[in-house]
Design a protein around this motif. Structure first.
Motif, mmCIF file in Angstrom:
data_model
loop_
_atom_site.group_PDB
_atom_site.id
_atom_site.type_symbol
_atom_site.label_atom_id
_atom_site.label_comp_id
_atom_site.label_asym_id
_atom_site.label_seq_id
_atom_site.Cartn_x
_atom_site.Cartn_y
_atom_site.Cartn_z
ATOM 1 N N ALA A 24 -9.419 -7.021 -4.322
ATOM 2 C CA ALA A 24 -9.091 -6.872 -5.642
ATOM 3 C C ALA A 24 -9.634 -7.758 -6.668
ATOM 4 O O ALA A 24 -9.545 -8.942 -6.213
ATOM 5 C CB ALA A 24 -7.575 -6.682 -5.799
ATOM 6 N N ARG A 25 -9.993 -7.282 -7.735
ATOM 7 C CA ARG A 25 -10.521 -8.493 -8.929
ATOM 8 C C ARG A 25 -9.739 -8.397 -10.135
ATOM 9 O O ARG A 25 -9.539 -7.147 -10.588
ATOM 10 C CB ARG A 25 -12.144 -8.099 -9.109
ATOM 11 C CG ARG A 25 -12.882 -8.435 -7.773
ATOM 12 C CD ARG A 25 -14.223 -7.849 -7.904
ATOM 13 N NE ARG A 25 -14.252 -6.612 -8.046
ATOM 14 C CZ ARG A 25 -15.306 -5.565 -7.971
ATOM 15 N NH1 ARG A 25 -16.356 -6.032 -7.588
ATOM 16 N NH2 ARG A 25 -15.155 -4.261 -7.951
ATOM 17 N N ALA A 26 -9.714 -9.175 -10.828
ATOM 18 C CA ALA A 26 -9.064 -9.166 -12.136
ATOM 19 C C ALA A 26 -9.751 -8.078 -13.072
ATOM 20 O O ALA A 26 -10.987 -8.000 -13.084
ATOM 21 C CB ALA A 26 -9.140 -10.579 -12.737
ATOM 22 N N GLY A 27 -8.857 -7.378 -13.706
ATOM 23 C CA GLY A 27 -9.223 -6.255 -14.551
ATOM 24 C C GLY A 27 -9.197 -4.849 -13.725
ATOM 25 O O GLY A 27 -9.383 -4.037 -14.539
ATOM 26 N N ALA A 57 -3.666 -11.763 -0.716
ATOM 27 C CA ALA A 57 -4.995 -11.481 0.034
ATOM 28 C C ALA A 57 -6.182 -11.586 -1.037
ATOM 29 O O ALA A 57 -6.979 -12.258 -0.572
ATOM 30 C CB ALA A 57 -4.997 -10.377 0.853
ATOM 31 N N SER A 58 -6.088 -11.235 -1.942
ATOM 32 C CA SER A 58 -7.162 -10.990 -2.876
ATOM 33 C C SER A 58 -7.190 -12.213 -4.031
ATOM 34 O O SER A 58 -8.287 -12.423 -4.524
ATOM 35 C CB SER A 58 -6.984 -9.762 -3.905
ATOM 36 O OG SER A 58 -7.368 -8.703 -3.126
ATOM 37 N N GLY A 59 -6.043 -13.097 -3.845
ATOM 38 C CA GLY A 59 -6.227 -14.284 -4.721
ATOM 39 C C GLY A 59 -6.133 -14.018 -6.204
ATOM 40 O O GLY A 59 -6.696 -14.434 -7.118
ATOM 41 N N VAL A 60 -5.314 -13.100 -6.310
ATOM 42 C CA VAL A 60 -5.093 -12.434 -7.857
ATOM 43 C C VAL A 60 -3.622 -12.118 -8.313
ATOM 44 O O VAL A 60 -2.856 -12.337 -7.506
ATOM 45 C CB VAL A 60 -5.876 -11.119 -8.176
ATOM 46 C CG1 VAL A 60 -7.337 -11.237 -8.058
ATOM 47 C CG2 VAL A 60 -5.479 -9.975 -7.090
ATOM 48 N N GLY A 61 -3.265 -11.604 -9.471
ATOM 49 C CA GLY A 61 -1.890 -11.344 -9.758
ATOM 50 C C GLY A 61 -1.967 -9.663 -10.012
ATOM 51 O O GLY A 61 -3.048 -9.159 -10.430
ATOM 52 N N LEU A 62 -0.807 -9.046 -9.810
ATOM 53 C CA LEU A 62 -0.729 -7.785 -10.147
ATOM 54 C C LEU A 62 0.442 -7.483 -11.100
ATOM 55 O O LEU A 62 1.651 -7.978 -10.964
ATOM 56 C CB LEU A 62 -0.480 -6.617 -8.966
ATOM 57 C CG LEU A 62 -1.658 -6.059 -8.024
ATOM 58 C CD1 LEU A 62 -2.605 -7.207 -7.771
ATOM 59 C CD2 LEU A 62 -1.348 -5.414 -6.990
ATOM 60 N N PRO A 122 2.824 -13.799 -8.353
ATOM 61 C CA PRO A 122 1.996 -12.755 -7.465
ATOM 62 C C PRO A 122 2.141 -11.123 -8.350
ATOM 63 O O PRO A 122 0.929 -10.567 -8.393
ATOM 64 C CB PRO A 122 2.373 -12.776 -6.301
ATOM 65 C CG PRO A 122 3.233 -13.984 -6.109
ATOM 66 C CD PRO A 122 3.615 -14.267 -7.410
ATOM 67 N N VAL A 123 3.334 -10.912 -8.791
ATOM 68 C CA VAL A 123 3.746 -9.392 -9.097
ATOM 69 C C VAL A 123 4.595 -9.518 -10.379
ATOM 70 O O VAL A 123 5.625 -10.201 -10.325
ATOM 71 C CB VAL A 123 4.097 -8.568 -8.183
ATOM 72 C CG1 VAL A 123 4.501 -7.152 -8.386
ATOM 73 C CG2 VAL A 123 3.274 -8.588 -7.003
ATOM 74 N N ARG A 124 4.017 -9.006 -11.378
ATOM 75 C CA ARG A 124 4.980 -8.637 -12.561
ATOM 76 C C ARG A 124 5.476 -6.996 -12.574
ATOM 77 O O ARG A 124 4.343 -6.292 -12.418
ATOM 78 C CB ARG A 124 4.605 -9.086 -13.861
ATOM 79 C CG ARG A 124 4.391 -10.531 -13.944
ATOM 80 C CD ARG A 124 4.280 -11.138 -15.549
ATOM 81 N NE ARG A 124 4.031 -12.422 -15.646
ATOM 82 C CZ ARG A 124 3.105 -13.241 -15.401
ATOM 83 N NH1 ARG A 124 1.875 -12.635 -14.941
ATOM 84 N NH2 ARG A 124 3.353 -14.478 -15.533
ATOM 85 N N VAL A 125 6.520 -6.769 -12.905
ATOM 86 C CA VAL A 125 6.923 -5.401 -12.960
ATOM 87 C C VAL A 125 7.529 -5.159 -14.519
ATOM 88 O O VAL A 125 8.551 -5.849 -14.890
ATOM 89 C CB VAL A 125 8.081 -5.252 -11.824
ATOM 90 C CG1 VAL A 125 8.615 -3.759 -12.144
ATOM 91 C CG2 VAL A 125 7.687 -5.148 -10.698
ATOM 92 N N GLY A 142 -10.248 -8.653 11.563
ATOM 93 C CA GLY A 142 -9.282 -8.893 12.452
ATOM 94 C C GLY A 142 -7.832 -8.713 11.925
ATOM 95 O O GLY A 142 -7.580 -8.196 10.921
ATOM 96 N N PRO A 143 -6.872 -9.517 12.530
ATOM 97 C CA PRO A 143 -5.533 -9.542 11.994
ATOM 98 C C PRO A 143 -5.360 -9.874 10.635
ATOM 99 O O PRO A 143 -6.209 -10.488 10.056
ATOM 100 C CB PRO A 143 -4.681 -10.683 12.924
ATOM 101 C CG PRO A 143 -5.675 -10.514 14.247
ATOM 102 C CD PRO A 143 -7.218 -10.557 13.811
ATOM 103 N N GLY A 144 -4.147 -9.176 10.127
ATOM 104 C CA GLY A 144 -4.154 -9.593 8.896
ATOM 105 C C GLY A 144 -4.167 -8.200 7.670
ATOM 106 O O GLY A 144 -3.730 -8.571 6.536
ATOM 107 N N ASP A 145 -4.954 -7.372 8.103
ATOM 108 C CA ASP A 145 -5.117 -6.127 7.202
ATOM 109 C C ASP A 145 -4.163 -5.051 7.803
ATOM 110 O O ASP A 145 -3.678 -5.088 8.702
ATOM 111 C CB ASP A 145 -6.523 -5.804 7.098
ATOM 112 C CG ASP A 145 -6.996 -5.266 5.656
ATOM 113 O OD1 ASP A 145 -6.300 -4.410 5.095
ATOM 114 O OD2 ASP A 145 -7.686 -5.974 5.068
ATOM 115 N N ASP A 146 -4.445 -3.707 7.317
ATOM 116 C CA ASP A 146 -3.721 -2.591 7.821
ATOM 117 C C ASP A 146 -4.264 -2.283 9.384
ATOM 118 O O ASP A 146 -3.518 -1.728 9.982
ATOM 119 C CB ASP A 146 -4.257 -1.364 6.960
ATOM 120 C CG ASP A 146 -3.474 -1.431 5.620
ATOM 121 O OD1 ASP A 146 -1.995 -1.509 5.300
ATOM 122 O OD2 ASP A 146 -4.140 -1.909 4.760
#
Lengths: 329, 329
Positions: free
Chosen positions: A159-162, A249-254, A304-307, B33-37
């Motif tokens: 996943a990428r910013a934007g 995992a993606s090194g981003v925020g959601l 990591p996550v804002r709601v 490998g391990p760590g994804d779905d």
């Protein structure tokens, strides 16, 4: 002893197997199906493989789940992991461990549930092999296999910013169904009792159905891959919790928006087990029809996550089975 | 509570997983490998897939098997099913169900046993994914995947009259090891007690090792396929019993010769769990080096298997676990 529904311990392994195989149907992707040392699947490029076990006690209760429900759910939760890679499910392997006094009728219903879930959620996928073992504890360990048909896998790490955050499927419905079971169908001692659907309103009945027989939108997985999804995963433990995993995992925020997610936010943010597909798409891209936008990917900033603009904290779900005596019901 | 060896219930799932993943090594055939779905395996033609579960009680006892033993055996029995199709093992998925009080040291040893069995028996194969679940009963459900590298699968159904019957690996050694456990390492009440190897002679020690950590000759499976084997299967339940299954699947009869099989016929004909490879080859063909001839395929005549000229009757094996209180030890 019920003569019309013998226990598996009173039948030979081959007799139990025959009852199962007559119900699970043929596996169109299998060159070699049940009956040899291993199944052989048609060549369809890189193979996607996942396994998930349902254990009586922590994961289901026989007072609440029929054999059909259990077979359906064991198939559905594994099929969802295949779909979440952008792959097409091709075959299941099913390892059952069962107490000797398990009724054969229950096992037959379980086989029928496996088949029905495949036919309904992932047509073309079927049981291609398995294993039967005696055990004090009933468990259903399913391995699902799938094919990418030449596409790259959609991982959770790209996943990428934007990017647009999008969801296909329910959020929080299955969790509400679990609460219905725990709140309404236990006796004074806390032991599960049989469900009486006539006590439930329509929304509660739907929630109960989704808890016992989840209906993840599996075709949306391939559709997302074809549409260029940058990341995807299935939501098994709750939307905010799993979104946090994707973010990590993606090194981003959601950033998620409860109004866009829909449903009651008390359930939709933290409820698990719907096995909806959470995906990210390049900004501005048209989403596949099964997906609705629910937020935006941003650069990592320590949250990591804002709601709805507020940092989401905590595990984000509850797991009543884990906090509960595993031996009852 | 032992601070140096916490229970899995006192650790987070991710902590338990990290301890396992640091020990199972990387899977060279896994693109993901391990760590994804789900895991994604390199494209290598049709996929061979099998699953087999070991359950505490019916299949093993913790008083006798270490975590390392259990991991090794769970890998070996599944790898043997892949080899028996003439395939090369590529990856394992491992679903563990464990009581909360299982020590993390035991789980780590199990992970090391999985890796050691792969490295020793099927180099290039490794754990590519799995699942952790809480359960009252410890079970290890392994799914093994393999590749045929373009060859057709060697099924158990294509043996022809006149073919040479051949065996790669031990016959009856693991069963003798099981008898050592049942006869020598239970207390007066029949409960398993720890093994004291100093009480055993060399042959008994070897038999015990093969029961706890079987060493099926996996490379012989691919060698047999390359050499033109007409049928093959792994011997898990006893040579005569499994030969009868091959005979039935192929619509032929098998004549076996105990002198050619070797070992003590009291064990070699009926003892299971060695996971030797039983194969048939066209008459006159040179056998791969791991195989020795043990008999001949003949036309079906109503007697599936003859041993030294006499019809073999009965199940041909014993299974003491099944006839025994599953709750002890």
């Amino acid at each position: 002893m019920r003569d019309d529904d013998p226990a598996v311990g009173d039948l030979s392994e081959s007799a139990v197997l025959a009852r199962i195989l007559s119900r699970v149907g043929a596996a169109p992707e299998a060159i070699v199906g049940p009956g040899d040392d291993a199944a052989v699947l048609r060549d369809a490029g890189p193979v996607v493989a996942t396994t998930d076990t349902l254990v009586h006690g922590p994961d289901f209760r026989l007072a609440w789940s029929s054999g059909f429900d259990l077979g359906w759910k064991a198939a559905a939760v594994n099929l969802a992991d295949i779909a979440a890679m952008g792959a097409r499910p091709t075959a299941l392997l099913v390892a059952l461990t069962m107490p000797d006094d398990t009724r054969i009728g229950f096992v037959e219903a379980l086989a029928e549930g496996l088949r029905a879930a495949c036919d309904s959620l992932a047509p073309g996928c079927a049981v291609a092999g398995g294993d039967l073992t005696v055990s004090p504890t009933l468990t259903v360990a399913v391995t699902a296999l799938g094919s990418l048909d030449g596409r790259p896998a959609v991982r959770r790490s790209e996943a990428r910013a934007g990017d647009t955050v999008a969801l296909a499927g329910d959020a929080g419905v299955a969790a509400r169904g679990l609460a219905v079971l725990f709140d309404r169908f236990r006796d004074a001692a806390g032991t599960p009792v049989a469900v009486d659907r006539s006590l439930l309103d329509a929304a509660e009945q739907t929630a109960l159905d989704r808890q016992l027989r989840p209906e993840p939108p599996l075709a949306a997985g391939v559709a997302a891959a074809r549409a260029g999804a940058t990341a995807m995963m299935d939501v098994s433990d709750g939307l905010a919790l799993d979104a946090g995993r994707l973010a990590a995992a993606s090194g981003v925020g959601l950033d998620l928006d409860t109004e866009m997610i829909g449903g009651d936010p008390r359930w939709s943010i933290s409820g698990g087990e719907d096995h909806a597909l959470l995906a990210t798409f390049p900004p501005g891209d048209r989403l596949p029809s099964a997906f609705r936008p629910i937020g935006r990917v941003r650069a990592a900033d320590g949250v990591p996550v804002r709601v709805d603009g507020r940092p989401h904290r905590g595990r984000g779900g509850w797991d009543p089975y884990r906090d509960w005596d595993a031996q009852r019901g």
